[in-house]
Design a protein around this motif. Structure first.
Motif, PDB file in Angstrom:
ATOM      1  N   LEU A  57      31.972  32.629  17.375  1.00 13.35           N
ATOM      2  CA  LEU A  57      31.662  31.463  16.542  1.00 13.35           C
ATOM      3  C   LEU A  57      31.573  31.856  15.075  1.00 13.35           C
ATOM      4  O   LEU A  57      32.096  31.151  14.203  1.00 13.35           O
ATOM      5  N   GLY A  58      30.923  32.969  14.798  1.00 13.16           N
ATOM      6  CA  GLY A  58      30.818  33.422  13.422  1.00 13.16           C
ATOM      7  C   GLY A  58      32.176  33.661  12.790  1.00 13.16           C
ATOM      8  O   GLY A  58      32.446  33.212  11.670  1.00 13.16           O
ATOM      9  N   VAL A  69      32.658  20.860  14.397  1.00 12.10           N
ATOM     10  CA  VAL A  69      32.582  20.482  15.807  1.00 12.10           C
ATOM     11  C   VAL A  69      33.830  20.953  16.535  1.00 12.10           C
ATOM     12  O   VAL A  69      33.752  21.539  17.624  1.00 12.10           O
ATOM     13  N   GLU A  70      34.976  20.708  15.940  1.00 14.86           N
ATOM     14  CA  GLU A  70      36.238  21.117  16.560  1.00 14.86           C
ATOM     15  C   GLU A  70      36.323  22.639  16.659  1.00 14.86           C
ATOM     16  O   GLU A  70      36.770  23.177  17.675  1.00 14.86           O
ATOM     17  N   THR A  71      35.883  23.332  15.641  1.00 19.47           N
ATOM     18  CA  THR A  71      35.922  24.796  15.659  1.00 19.47           C
ATOM     19  C   THR A  71      35.026  25.351  16.761  1.00 19.47           C
ATOM     20  O   THR A  71      35.425  26.252  17.510  1.00 19.47           O
ATOM     21  N   VAL A  72      33.821  24.825  16.885  1.00 17.53           N
ATOM     22  CA  VAL A  72      32.902  25.276  17.934  1.00 17.53           C
ATOM     23  C   VAL A  72      33.476  24.936  19.309  1.00 17.53           C
ATOM     24  O   VAL A  72      33.451  25.774  20.222  1.00 17.53           O
ATOM     25  N   ALA A  73      34.006  23.738  19.462  1.00 18.73           N
ATOM     26  CA  ALA A  73      34.586  23.336  20.742  1.00 18.73           C
ATOM     27  C   ALA A  73      35.754  24.239  21.124  1.00 18.73           C
ATOM     28  O   ALA A  73      35.829  24.727  22.265  1.00 18.73           O
ATOM     29  N   ARG A  74      36.635  24.471  20.193  1.00 10.79           N
ATOM     30  CA  ARG A  74      37.806  25.316  20.462  1.00 10.79           C
ATOM     31  C   ARG A  74      37.374  26.746  20.817  1.00 10.79           C
ATOM     32  O   ARG A  74      37.900  27.351  21.747  1.00 10.79           O
ATOM     33  N   THR A  75      36.392  27.252  20.113  1.00 13.70           N
ATOM     34  CA  THR A  75      35.914  28.614  20.349  1.00 13.70           C
ATOM     35  C   THR A  75      35.248  28.735  21.714  1.00 13.70           C
ATOM     36  O   THR A  75      35.511  29.684  22.466  1.00 13.70           O
ATOM     37  N   ALA A 108      24.632  23.116  19.245  1.00 10.43           N
ATOM     38  CA  ALA A 108      24.290  21.982  18.379  1.00 10.43           C
ATOM     39  C   ALA A 108      24.158  22.404  16.923  1.00 10.43           C
ATOM     40  O   ALA A 108      24.686  21.744  16.024  1.00 10.43           O
ATOM     41  N   LEU A 109      23.463  23.501  16.691  1.00  7.48           N
ATOM     42  CA  LEU A 109      23.242  23.951  15.314  1.00  7.48           C
ATOM     43  C   LEU A 109      24.529  24.464  14.679  1.00  7.48           C
ATOM     44  O   LEU A 109      24.829  24.150  13.526  1.00  7.48           O
ATOM     45  N   THR A 110      25.302  25.229  15.408  1.00  5.04           N
ATOM     46  CA  THR A 110      26.531  25.796  14.861  1.00  5.04           C
ATOM     47  C   THR A 110      27.561  24.716  14.573  1.00  5.04           C
ATOM     48  O   THR A 110      28.277  24.786  13.584  1.00  5.04           O
ATOM     49  N   ALA A 111      27.595  23.700  15.416  1.00  2.97           N
ATOM     50  CA  ALA A 111      28.541  22.600  15.206  1.00  2.97           C
ATOM     51  C   ALA A 111      28.074  21.638  14.117  1.00  2.97           C
ATOM     52  O   ALA A 111      28.820  20.758  13.701  1.00  2.97           O
ATOM     53  N   GLY A 112      26.844  21.790  13.665  1.00  2.00           N
ATOM     54  CA  GLY A 112      26.317  20.889  12.642  1.00  2.00           C
ATOM     55  C   GLY A 112      25.855  19.562  13.206  1.00  2.00           C
ATOM     56  O   GLY A 112      25.704  18.587  12.470  1.00  2.00           O
ATOM     57  N   ARG A 146      29.253  12.587  14.615  1.00  2.00           N
ATOM     58  CA  ARG A 146      28.090  11.908  14.046  1.00  2.00           C
ATOM     59  C   ARG A 146      27.465  10.975  15.091  1.00  2.00           C
ATOM     60  O   ARG A 146      26.287  10.904  15.241  1.00  2.00           O
ATOM     61  N   ARG A 147      28.317  10.243  15.829  1.00  2.00           N
ATOM     62  CA  ARG A 147      27.806   9.355  16.855  1.00  2.00           C
ATOM     63  C   ARG A 147      27.223  10.147  18.025  1.00  2.00           C
ATOM     64  O   ARG A 147      26.262   9.728  18.629  1.00  2.00           O
ATOM     65  N   LEU A 148      27.807  11.290  18.350  1.00  2.00           N
ATOM     66  CA  LEU A 148      27.277  12.119  19.426  1.00  2.00           C
ATOM     67  C   LEU A 148      25.827  12.498  19.129  1.00  2.00           C
ATOM     68  O   LEU A 148      24.969  12.381  19.976  1.00  2.00           O
ATOM     69  N   ALA A 149      25.576  12.914  17.908  1.00  2.00           N
ATOM     70  CA  ALA A 149      24.217  13.346  17.552  1.00  2.00           C
ATOM     71  C   ALA A 149      23.227  12.208  17.681  1.00  2.00           C
ATOM     72  O   ALA A 149      22.069  12.409  18.061  1.00  2.00           O
TER      73      ALA A 149
END
Length: 152
Positions: A57-58, A69-75, A108-112, A146-149
């Motif tokens: 993730l880093g 969100v997309e980056t975290v999901a893909r990773t 949650a935190l990493t995806a913002g 945004r809606r997910l959160a």
């Protein structure tokens, strides 16, 4: 822990995953001299997962201009595809609420999707919803986070 112990534990974890490859949901066979209980084994496997996930993730966030969100999901999905037995064993056997929520908060935190100022339980709840989407949807649509959160 000595290097010898480290390598014995690493090799034992690898053996558990090799044995579980046929049926990750089956009872786990492991060296009880190294891991006294199945919970200890599962926490060690989860630690392995989290080490790989946090490192990736880093790097992914540093190297990407994409939506977080997309980056975290893909990773997450890429690691799950590279380590399918590890992920399947954890999904089938890990019951430690603390470990599960640790991963959910990381997501949650990493995806913002959450902020450190929010209650830990709320962060974990949002992370759980996101993790569920990671497992069921082929991709997270940018802009929908945004809606997910708010609705999770």
């Amino acid at each position: 822990m000595s290097w010898s112990d480290f390598y014995r534990r690493r090799d034992a974890l690898d053996a558990v995953l090799r044995a579980a490859a046929g049926d990750p949901a089956a009872p786990l066979t492991f060296d009880r001299d190294l891991f006294g209980t199945e919970d200890e084994l599962l926490l060690a496997l989860h630690y392995r997962w989290m080490q790989q996930l946090t490192g990736r993730l880093g790097t992914a966030l540093e190297d990407s201009d994409d939506d977080r969100v997309e980056t975290v999901a893909r990773t997450w999905r890429a690691l799950a595809a590279e380590q399918p037995v590890l992920r399947a064993v954890l999904d089938a056997h890990l019951t430690s609420t603390e470990a599960i929520e640790r991963e959910q908060r990381l997501l949650a935190l990493t995806a913002g999707l959450a902020e450190l100022s929010e209650p830990s339980a709320e962060i974990a709840r949002v992370g759980a919803a996101f993790a569920s989407l990671l497992r069921t949807r082929p991709a997270v649509v940018p802009g929908r986070h945004r809606r997910l959160a708010k609705s999770a």
